[in-house]
Design a protein around this motif. Structure first.
Motif: not given
Length: 233
Positions: A2-4, A24-27, A40, A42-43, A45
């Motif tokens: 999870k990436i912000a 990857h998921e952009i949160v 949110n 993330p793993d 930033v």
């Protein structure tokens, strides 16, 4: 992962596309100031914002124990403070003046050449960087990294300066032109010849891919790192 994304300009959008393609998921896609809520959980930033807000952006993320990959340049007078915050919060921070694989190989080549030239007193040295007219800081972070690499490996130089220099100062010439993604050159000149090494970026994709690779690498790590650590250089 999870990436912000903190900072959602041209680079943020390319990072978004590449990270998504890599699964990857952009949160979060933030143009505003990050908070514990809007990040949110993330793993990691990835921060590409503006020099005047970078410090506070990074500080907030690290204090929430979120690792940060930072590609914003022009704020490095605060870098030591940020590295301390990363250690205090038992998380990770990685700053890259340039995340391109080619540029990081270029950094290594630059340091090698600087060491070879340290006894060649007949040669002067200067750097040149060319970027698009929208780039706010000068010289570029990449040019500063090149200058620092020369200073570390060539005792003739003890500092760098923008444009004209004297004595043991290393000159960096910054040019702003059209939509140039980034061109960096190092020149060694004597009365009889010139040695030049040069890196030319054709687009921003290489920078974005490197930032995503760095984000993948830093997960679950603690401490302060550079792209040399990521690439094993």
């Amino acid at each position: 992962m999870k990436i912000a994304l903190v900072g959602y300009g041209k680079m943020g959008k390319i990072i978004d596309e590449i990270a998504t393609k890599r699964g990857h998921e952009i949160v979060a896609r933030l143009k505003e100031t990050p908070t514990a809520e809007n990040l949110n959980q993330p793993d990691v930033v990835i921060e590409f914002s503006l020099p005047e807000v970078a410090f506070n952006n990074i500080k907030t993320c690290l204090e929430n124990k979120i690792p940060v990959i930072c590609g914003t340049t022009g704020w490095l007078e605060h870098k030591e403070a940020i590295e301390k915050i990363a250690i205090e919060n038992e998380t990770a921070f990685l700053y890259g003046s340039n995340f391109s694989l080619g540029v990081n190989l270029f950094f290594a080549l630059n340091e090698k050449l600087a060491g070879l030239m340290k006894n060649a007193d007949e040669y002067s040295c200067q750097l040149e960087e060319i970027h698009h007219i929208h780039k706010l800081d000068a010289p570029s972070g990449t040019a500063i990294s090149l200058a620092e690499g020369i200073i570390r490996n060539n005792p003739k130089f003890s500092a760098w300066k923008l444009e004209n220099t004297k004595g043991n100062e290393l000159g960096i010439f910054a040019i702003r032109e059209d939509e140039v993604p980034g061109t960096h050159s190092v020149f060694y000149r004597s009365e009889v010849d010139e040695i030049e090494i040069k890196h030319t970026a054709f687009n921003r994709n290489g920078f974005a891919l490197g930032a995503v690779v760095a984000a993948e690498w830093i997960k679950d790590k603690k401490g302060n790192f550079t792209m040399k650590d990521v690439l094993g250089l």
